[in-house]
Scaffold this motif. Structure first.
Motif, mmCIF file in Angstrom:
data_model
loop_
_atom_site.group_PDB
_atom_site.id
_atom_site.type_symbol
_atom_site.label_atom_id
_atom_site.label_comp_id
_atom_site.label_asym_id
_atom_site.label_seq_id
_atom_site.Cartn_x
_atom_site.Cartn_y
_atom_site.Cartn_z
ATOM 1 N N LEU A 430 6.896 -3.642 9.622
ATOM 2 C CA LEU A 430 6.335 -2.806 8.563
ATOM 3 C C LEU A 430 6.546 -3.438 7.188
ATOM 4 O O LEU A 430 5.679 -3.349 6.305
ATOM 5 C CB LEU A 430 6.968 -1.417 8.591
ATOM 6 C CG LEU A 430 6.679 -0.557 9.825
ATOM 7 C CD1 LEU A 430 7.436 0.767 9.732
ATOM 8 C CD2 LEU A 430 5.177 -0.293 9.956
ATOM 9 N N VAL A 431 7.711 -4.094 7.002
ATOM 10 C CA VAL A 431 7.983 -4.786 5.733
ATOM 11 C C VAL A 431 6.977 -5.913 5.537
ATOM 12 O O VAL A 431 6.402 -6.092 4.451
ATOM 13 C CB VAL A 431 9.430 -5.326 5.716
ATOM 14 C CG1 VAL A 431 9.622 -6.271 4.527
ATOM 15 C CG2 VAL A 431 10.420 -4.178 5.634
ATOM 16 N N ASN A 432 6.724 -6.675 6.596
ATOM 17 C CA ASN A 432 5.771 -7.797 6.517
ATOM 18 C C ASN A 432 4.345 -7.308 6.257
ATOM 19 O O ASN A 432 3.551 -8.005 5.630
ATOM 20 C CB ASN A 432 5.814 -8.619 7.801
ATOM 21 C CG ASN A 432 7.147 -9.339 7.960
ATOM 22 O OD1 ASN A 432 7.823 -9.630 6.970
ATOM 23 N ND2 ASN A 432 7.529 -9.630 9.197
ATOM 24 N N GLU A 433 4.071 -6.100 6.734
ATOM 25 C CA GLU A 433 2.722 -5.534 6.535
ATOM 26 C C GLU A 433 2.604 -4.798 5.202
ATOM 27 O O GLU A 433 1.541 -4.281 4.871
ATOM 28 C CB GLU A 433 2.400 -4.572 7.683
ATOM 29 C CG GLU A 433 2.250 -5.264 9.032
ATOM 30 C CD GLU A 433 2.079 -4.261 10.169
ATOM 31 O OE1 GLU A 433 2.212 -3.033 9.901
ATOM 32 O OE2 GLU A 433 1.824 -4.680 11.307
ATOM 33 N N GLY A 434 3.716 -4.738 4.450
ATOM 34 C CA GLY A 434 3.689 -4.068 3.156
ATOM 35 C C GLY A 434 3.744 -2.557 3.256
ATOM 36 O O GLY A 434 3.469 -1.856 2.271
ATOM 37 N N LYS A 435 4.111 -2.036 4.413
ATOM 38 C CA LYS A 435 4.172 -0.595 4.603
ATOM 39 C C LYS A 435 5.573 -0.023 4.352
ATOM 40 O O LYS A 435 5.753 1.201 4.372
ATOM 41 C CB LYS A 435 3.724 -0.233 6.024
ATOM 42 C CG LYS A 435 2.261 -0.601 6.300
ATOM 43 C CD LYS A 435 1.886 -0.252 7.729
ATOM 44 C CE LYS A 435 0.423 -0.621 8.004
ATOM 45 N NZ LYS A 435 0.040 -0.340 9.402
ATOM 46 N N PHE A 436 6.536 -0.925 4.171
ATOM 47 C CA PHE A 436 7.898 -0.481 3.857
ATOM 48 C C PHE A 436 8.497 -1.465 2.863
ATOM 49 O O PHE A 436 8.398 -2.688 3.039
ATOM 50 C CB PHE A 436 8.773 -0.428 5.132
ATOM 51 C CG PHE A 436 10.014 0.401 4.972
ATOM 52 C CD1 PHE A 436 9.984 1.768 5.144
ATOM 53 C CD2 PHE A 436 11.233 -0.193 4.620
ATOM 54 C CE1 PHE A 436 11.133 2.543 4.992
ATOM 55 C CE2 PHE A 436 12.377 0.564 4.464
ATOM 56 C CZ PHE A 436 12.324 1.942 4.643
#
Length: 602
Positions: A430-436
């Motif tokens: 999620l961090v890599n996807e910009g969601k967290f």
């Protein structure tokens, strides 16, 4: 000043009549003696003191009432008085003798009788000191007993003046503090309190200066050998008539008692820790993978690290969070749990940070949020990845600054709090996807614990089954039922997509519907050789990944409850147990989904 007598032959008769009418009413003994030592008058009290009648005394020499072995001495003294070798108006203590020869102490006041400017006799007033001496002796005996009691009592007795200076200390100061009496007398009572306990010194001064009694005031006092003693002190103000003159009190040494309490507390703490560890093993299992989780809990519990717990839905993330809190030094402080996926976005900020009255429509009162409620303890943020990016930003600020501000308020509140977060999603992804937010992830991820799914530790299933069977039977107040070997094998063969939670719910249903024992027929599950993603009763096989959207109400109208259960199960698997995303995908509200998950035992 002498008393002048009338110069006529009825002089003595007049005097006797005059005094008799008055002095017979007086309790003190009174007699008149002429210059030759002859008694010319006595009152009734005088007679009673000496056990004589008036007739037996009047006209007799004064030596009648003087002790035999002291008559000469007393007569010589009387002659000296007559010849004014002794000053007038004097009072002396002496011994008189009764008719039966018994002696008794007296206080005698002498005065002269004057005739024509010359001494003509004396008036004496006598008080019997027998009762006074008895009281004095009784007081001396009481004092003796009191001193003996004070010297033998194990506690330290003391008195101080109104300024706090010791005016009396009992001999026990030597045994307790190793001080001699002279070491303490005149010193301030607070001079012997450990200087690091200034608040206690001020508290004691306040009692003394305000003349208020105190009881069981715990103090740390200094011994002469630089040792510290735990003392319980009590004191009451003392007065001389209405004037405050100081305090009287007692100190009891409870150092040994405190040490025993500390040892017992440590024993109880270790016992409690052991019981918690056993409970953690019992509730989660004893497999190698779970033992690693136990070790991780013990390592991180007594730190202040923020912790992220990762695991599929139903693996016991909240159990682990509670274990971390209970093993920590914050165990007696509150632990507050917040399911970030169950709270609407419009309310999450006030739920976390609190709000003041009128901060938004519906805020009818000022209330604390989870951060304020958990202050001093632990805050568990379950499904933390469900927070919006904006909410993540606000959460990060609170964690960085360690202070929180209620919604609608400008006032900040300091925080002493530990954060434990949990998620069933891959947060790194999620961090890599910009969601967290990456910075929030690093702030939370000071320590990470990963919980294995139940299918990867099936050796724990018999232990968990036994535990849940006992727990559920106790809750339902029904007799404990046995579970057949075939039923245990079935439970071990099943892959449990809902993990431990699903196992518990499945057992609950089986316990309710079974009669005497629990068999395979009481479980609504299939063996692992048949994929749990298919429904045994339906030929329909839904591929969720091929669908863009799904209206559960329309499908439910066309298919049975078994299909509805299978759809929910598959959707949960698709979203890795995230109930918020599952509810949104199925177009139902979150509470409805929770109700269906519970009813289907998912």
């Amino acid at each position: 000043m002498g008393i002048k007598l009338k110069d006529n032959k009825d002089n003595y008769e007049d005097i006797v009549k005059h005094y008799q009418s008055i002095t017979d009413l007086i309790h003190a003994g009174i007699n008149l003696i002429d210059k030759n030592g002859i008694i010319i008058y006595v009152n009734e009290a005088y007679c009673k003191m000496h056990n004589y009648t008036k007739e037996e005394l009047i006209g007799k020499s004064i030596d009648v009432v003087l002790p035999g072995n002291n008559q000469k001495e007393h007569l010589e003294r009387y002659k000296k008085i007559i010849y004014k070798e002794v000053k007038q108006h004097f009072t002396v203590e002496g011994i008189n003798i009764r008719k039966d020869g018994s002696k008794f102490p007296v206080l005698i006041s002498w005065n002269y009788l004057i005739k024509d400017g010359e001494l003509d006799g004396m008036v004496t007033v006598i008080q019997d000191l027998t009762k006074i001496r008895e009281v004095e002796n009784a007081l001396k005996e009481s004092e003796k007993k009191y001193r003996s009691l004070v010297e033998t009592i194990s506690d330290f007795l003391w008195e101080i003046d109104e300024y706090g200076n010791y005016t009396y200390v009992s001999p026990k100061c030597k045994d307790i503090f190793n001080y001699d009496i002279k070491d303490m007398m005149g010193k301030k009572i607070w001079d012997f309190i450990n200087e690091n306990y200034n608040d206690k010194i001020e508290e004691l001064k306040q009692y003394i200066y305000t003349k208020k009694p105190f009881s069981h005031l715990e103090l740390l006092k200094k011994g002469k050998k630089e040792n510290n003693l735990v003392i319980v002190s009590s004191g009451i103000p003392i007065y001389d008539k209405d004037k405050f003159i100081g305090f009287r009190g007692i100190d009891r040494d409870i150092t040994a008692q405190k040490r025993v309490e500390e040892i017992n507390n440590e024993i109880n703490r270790l016992k409690d820790k052991l019981e918690k560890r056993e409970y953690l093993v019992y509730i989660m299992g004893d497999s190698p993978k779970i033992k690693e989780v136990h070790k991780a809990v013990e390592k991180v519990a007594n730190t202040n690290f923020s912790v992220i717990i990762h695991g599929e839905t139903g693996t016991g993330k909240e159990i682990v969070a509670n274990a971390i809190h209970n093993f920590s030094s914050r165990e007696k402080k509150p632990m507050i749990s917040v399911d970030c996926g169950a709270i609407p976005e419009s309310l999450i900020e006030s739920e976390l940070f609190g709000c003041i009255k009128g901060a938004y429509t519906g805020a009818v009162e000022t209330k604390d949020g989870a951060f304020q409620l958990a202050n001093g303890g632990t805050l568990f943020l379950d499904e933390v990845t469900n927070l919006s990016i904006e909410m993540q930003k606000k959460l990060l600020r609170v964690l960085q600054e360690r202070e929180v501000k209620k919604l609608g308020s400008n006032k900040t509140e300091k925080l002493d709090i530990r954060i434990i977060a949990a998620s069933n999603e891959n947060i790194t992804k999620l961090v890599n996807e910009g969601k967290f937010r990456k910075d929030l992830y690093f702030r939370l991820n000071e320590f990470c614990i990963s919980l294995p799914p139940l299918r990867e530790r099936k050796e724990d299933i018999p232990l968990l089954t036994q535990r849940f069977n006992q727990e559920i039977s106790s809750q339902l107040h029904i007799k404990l039922k046995t579970i057949t070997k075939d039923a245990i094998k079935l439970l071990c063969d099943y892959d449990w997509p809902g993990n431990v939670r699903e196992l518990k719910n499945t057992l609950k249903k089986a316990i309710v519907i079974s009669e005497t024992e629990i068999g395979i027929e009481h479980f609504d599950i299939r063996n692992s050789d048949i994929t749990y993603l298919k429904s045994e009763e339906s030929s329909e096989d839904f591929n969720i990944n091929d669908l863009n959207n799904l209206d559960l109400k329309k499908i439910a109208g066309e298919y049975s409850n078994k299909i509805e259960k299978e759809i929910i199960k598959k959707t949960l698997i698709k979203f890795e147990g995230n109930k918020s995303k599952t509810a949104k995908f199925l177009n139902i509200d979150y509470k409805t989904l929770l109700t269906k998950i519970s009813s289907y035992g998912l």
